[in-house]
Write a protein that holds these residues in place. Structure first.
Motif, PDB file in Angstrom:
ATOM      1  N   MET A   9       1.163  -1.198  -0.025  1.00 59.46           N
ATOM      2  CA  MET A   9      -0.414   0.292  -0.179  1.00 59.46           C
ATOM      3  C   MET A   9       1.227   1.257  -0.170  1.00 59.46           C
ATOM      4  SD  MET A   9      -2.546   0.559   2.627  1.00 59.46           S
ATOM      5  CE  MET A   9      -4.047   2.265   2.651  1.00 59.46           C
ATOM      6  N   PHE A  10       1.829   1.317   0.518  1.00 56.75           N
ATOM      7  CA  PHE A  10       3.021   2.350   1.058  1.00 56.75           C
ATOM      8  C   PHE A  10       4.465   1.806   0.277  1.00 56.75           C
ATOM      9  CE2 PHE A  10      -0.069   3.344   3.849  1.00 56.75           C
ATOM     10  CZ  PHE A  10      -0.972   3.596   3.405  1.00 56.75           C
ATOM     11  N   ASP A  11       4.678   1.321  -1.055  1.00 58.24           N
ATOM     12  CA  ASP A  11       5.823   1.136  -0.868  1.00 58.24           C
ATOM     13  C   ASP A  11       6.709   2.031  -0.985  1.00 58.24           C
ATOM     14  OD1 ASP A  11       5.263   2.484  -3.670  1.00 58.24           O
ATOM     15  OD2 ASP A  11       5.215   0.435  -4.758  1.00 58.24           O
ATOM     16  N   GLU A  12       7.745   2.140  -1.545  1.00 57.13           N
ATOM     17  CA  GLU A  12       8.740   3.534  -1.076  1.00 57.13           C
ATOM     18  C   GLU A  12       8.753   4.465  -2.312  1.00 57.13           C
ATOM     19  OE1 GLU A  12      13.112   1.928  -0.672  1.00 57.13           O
ATOM     20  OE2 GLU A  12      12.052   1.040   0.341  1.00 57.13           O
ATOM     21  N   LEU A  13       8.524   3.871  -3.347  1.00 57.74           N
ATOM     22  CA  LEU A  13       7.719   4.969  -4.806  1.00 57.74           C
ATOM     23  C   LEU A  13       6.357   5.857  -4.186  1.00 57.74           C
ATOM     24  CD1 LEU A  13       9.585   3.494  -7.614  1.00 57.74           C
ATOM     25  CD2 LEU A  13      10.238   5.119  -6.329  1.00 57.74           C
ATOM     26  N   CYS A  14       5.943   5.581  -2.895  1.00 55.89           N
ATOM     27  CA  CYS A  14       4.795   6.282  -2.893  1.00 55.89           C
ATOM     28  C   CYS A  14       4.516   7.360  -2.404  1.00 55.89           C
ATOM     29  CB  CYS A  14       4.091   5.499  -1.973  1.00 55.89           C
ATOM     30  SG  CYS A  14       2.365   6.495  -1.202  1.00 55.89           S
ATOM     31  N   PRO A  15       3.980   8.742  -3.160  1.00 51.24           N
ATOM     32  CA  PRO A  15       4.169   9.780  -3.258  1.00 51.24           C
ATOM     33  C   PRO A  15       3.900  10.100  -2.297  1.00 51.24           C
ATOM     34  CG  PRO A  15       2.182   9.664  -4.838  1.00 51.24           C
ATOM     35  CD  PRO A  15       2.587   8.117  -5.113  1.00 51.24           C
ATOM     36  N   SER A  16       3.687   9.763  -1.202  1.00 50.87           N
ATOM     37  CA  SER A  16       2.791  10.172   0.433  1.00 50.87           C
ATOM     38  C   SER A  16       4.939  10.192   1.148  1.00 50.87           C
ATOM     39  CB  SER A  16       1.994   9.535   1.247  1.00 50.87           C
ATOM     40  OG  SER A  16       2.739   7.482   1.394  1.00 50.87           O
ATOM     41  N   SER A  17       5.694   9.373   0.389  1.00 49.93           N
ATOM     42  CA  SER A  17       6.664   9.618   0.792  1.00 49.93           C
ATOM     43  C   SER A  17       7.495  10.859   0.626  1.00 49.93           C
ATOM     44  CB  SER A  17       7.527   8.168   0.215  1.00 49.93           C
ATOM     45  OG  SER A  17       7.467   8.386  -0.911  1.00 49.93           O
ATOM     46  N   LEU A  18       7.565  11.236  -1.056  1.00 47.50           N
ATOM     47  CA  LEU A  18       7.569  12.285  -0.831  1.00 47.50           C
ATOM     48  C   LEU A  18       6.778  13.840  -0.399  1.00 47.50           C
ATOM     49  CD1 LEU A  18       8.632  12.344  -4.593  1.00 47.50           C
ATOM     50  CD2 LEU A  18      10.064  12.687  -2.565  1.00 47.50           C
ATOM     51  N   ASN A  19       5.408  13.632  -0.015  1.00 45.03           N
ATOM     52  CA  ASN A  19       4.990  14.639   0.411  1.00 45.03           C
ATOM     53  C   ASN A  19       6.031  15.722   1.469  1.00 45.03           C
ATOM     54  OD1 ASN A  19       2.676  17.136   0.781  1.00 45.03           O
ATOM     55  ND2 ASN A  19       1.328  15.323   0.411  1.00 45.03           N
ATOM     56  N   PRO A  20       6.198  16.906   1.293  1.00 43.85           N
ATOM     57  CA  PRO A  20       6.325  17.575   2.396  1.00 43.85           C
ATOM     58  C   PRO A  20       5.200  18.120   3.249  1.00 43.85           C
ATOM     59  CG  PRO A  20       6.223  19.291  -0.330  1.00 43.85           C
ATOM     60  CD  PRO A  20       6.195  17.916   0.010  1.00 43.85           C
ATOM     61  N   ILE A  21       4.330  18.081   2.478  1.00 37.95           N
ATOM     62  CA  ILE A  21       2.870  18.950   3.870  1.00 37.95           C
ATOM     63  C   ILE A  21       2.700  17.250   4.556  1.00 37.95           C
ATOM     64  CG2 ILE A  21       0.611  19.197   4.167  1.00 37.95           C
ATOM     65  CD1 ILE A  21       1.620  20.079   0.943  1.00 37.95           C
ATOM     66  N   ARG A  22       2.980  17.864   6.368  1.00 39.74           N
ATOM     67  CA  ARG A  22       2.982  16.579   7.117  1.00 39.74           C
ATOM     68  C   ARG A  22       1.587  17.092   7.853  1.00 39.74           C
ATOM     69  NH1 ARG A  22       6.761  13.459   5.680  1.00 39.74           N
ATOM     70  NH2 ARG A  22       8.110  13.298   6.448  1.00 39.74           N
ATOM     71  N   PHE A  23       1.307  15.709   8.240  1.00 44.40           N
ATOM     72  CA  PHE A  23      -0.374  15.620   9.489  1.00 44.40           C
ATOM     73  C   PHE A  23       0.514  14.698  10.588  1.00 44.40           C
ATOM     74  CE2 PHE A  23      -1.716  16.220   4.325  1.00 44.40           C
ATOM     75  CZ  PHE A  23      -3.406  16.936   4.572  1.00 44.40           C
ATOM     76  N   GLY A  24       0.266  15.571  11.508  1.00 42.31           N
ATOM     77  CA  GLY A  24       1.283  15.322  12.832  1.00 42.31           C
ATOM     78  C   GLY A  24       2.312  14.699  12.753  1.00 42.31           C
ATOM     79  N   ASP A  25       3.012  13.622  12.748  1.00 42.01           N
ATOM     80  CA  ASP A  25       4.118  12.917  13.328  1.00 42.01           C
ATOM     81  C   ASP A  25       4.698  12.369  11.733  1.00 42.01           C
ATOM     82  OD1 ASP A  25       3.265  10.188  13.368  1.00 42.01           O
ATOM     83  OD2 ASP A  25       3.698  10.248  14.503  1.00 42.01           O
ATOM     84  N   LYS A  26       6.336  12.177  11.014  1.00 43.40           N
ATOM     85  CA  LYS A  26       5.777  11.380   9.739  1.00 43.40           C
ATOM     86  C   LYS A  26       5.165  10.161   9.506  1.00 43.40           C
ATOM     87  CE  LYS A  26       9.908   8.929   7.930  1.00 43.40           C
ATOM     88  NZ  LYS A  26      11.544   8.565   8.183  1.00 43.40           N
ATOM     89  N   TRP A  27       4.390   8.996  10.650  1.00 46.63           N
ATOM     90  CA  TRP A  27       3.584   7.718   9.961  1.00 46.63           C
ATOM     91  C   TRP A  27       1.840   8.636  10.268  1.00 46.63           C
ATOM     92  CZ3 TRP A  27       6.219   4.985   7.483  1.00 46.63           C
ATOM     93  CH2 TRP A  27       7.980   5.215   7.773  1.00 46.63           C
TER      94      TRP A  27
END
Length: 125
Positions: A9-27
Motif C-alpha cells: 500500500m505504501f511502497d517506497e515510491l509512493c507519493p506520500s513518502s515525498l509529500n513535504p506536507i505533514r499531518f501530525g508525525d511522519k507516519w
C-alpha cells in the motif's frame, strides 16, 4: 471478514513518502489512510506499515488518539484485542490529505529533482 490491507500500500515510491506536507508525525497520514475504510487491529496496520517499528507505530497511534483523530477500543472477550478507528474529526482529515497527495503526485519530478540536487550539494558542504 474484513479485507486485509495490501502489503505494498505504501511502497517506497509512493507519493506520500515525498509529500513535504505533514499531518501530525511522519507516519500519521499513512495510519489515517489505513483506517479510512474502518477499524483495524494493530497487527493489520503492521502489514502496509512494515517500515514502521512497533514502538513508533504505538507512539503515533497514541498521538493520534490524544489529538482526537483515532479511537482505541479494547474488546475484553475470550481472546482480548484492540481496534483502532478514525473519529469523525480524523475522518475529516481524509479530504485535505487527498489534496496534498494529488499535489505531491503532480509535482513528483520537481520534488525528486530538488531533493537530489540538495543531497548532491550537501556532500560538498
Amino acid at each position: 471478514m474484513r479485507q486485509p490491507l495490501p502489503a505494498d500500500m505504501f511502497d517506497e515510491l509512493c507519493p506520500s513518502s515525498l509529500n513535504p506536507i505533514r499531518f501530525g508525525d511522519k507516519w500519521a497520514a499513512l495510519i489515517i489512510r489505513c483506517l479510512e475504510h474502518g477499524p483495524l487491529r494493530f497487527s493489520e496496520l503492521r502489514v502496509p506499515l512494515r517500515r514502521v517499528t512497533p514502538k513508533v507505530l504505538t507512539q503515533s497511534l497514541r498521538s493520534l488518539e490524544r489529538d482526537g483523530l483515532v479511537k482505541r477500543t479494547v474488546y475484553a472477550e475470550t481472546t482480548p484485542h484492540v481496534e483502532y478507528e478514525l473519529t469523525p474529526v480524523g475522518r475529516s482529515m481524509l479530504e485535505p490529505m487527498a489534496v496534498a497527495c494529488a499535489w505531491a503526485e503532480q509535482h513528483w519530478n520537481e520534488l525528486l529533482d530538488a531533493r537530489e540536487s540538495y543531497d548532491n550539494e550537501a556532500t560538498w558542504r
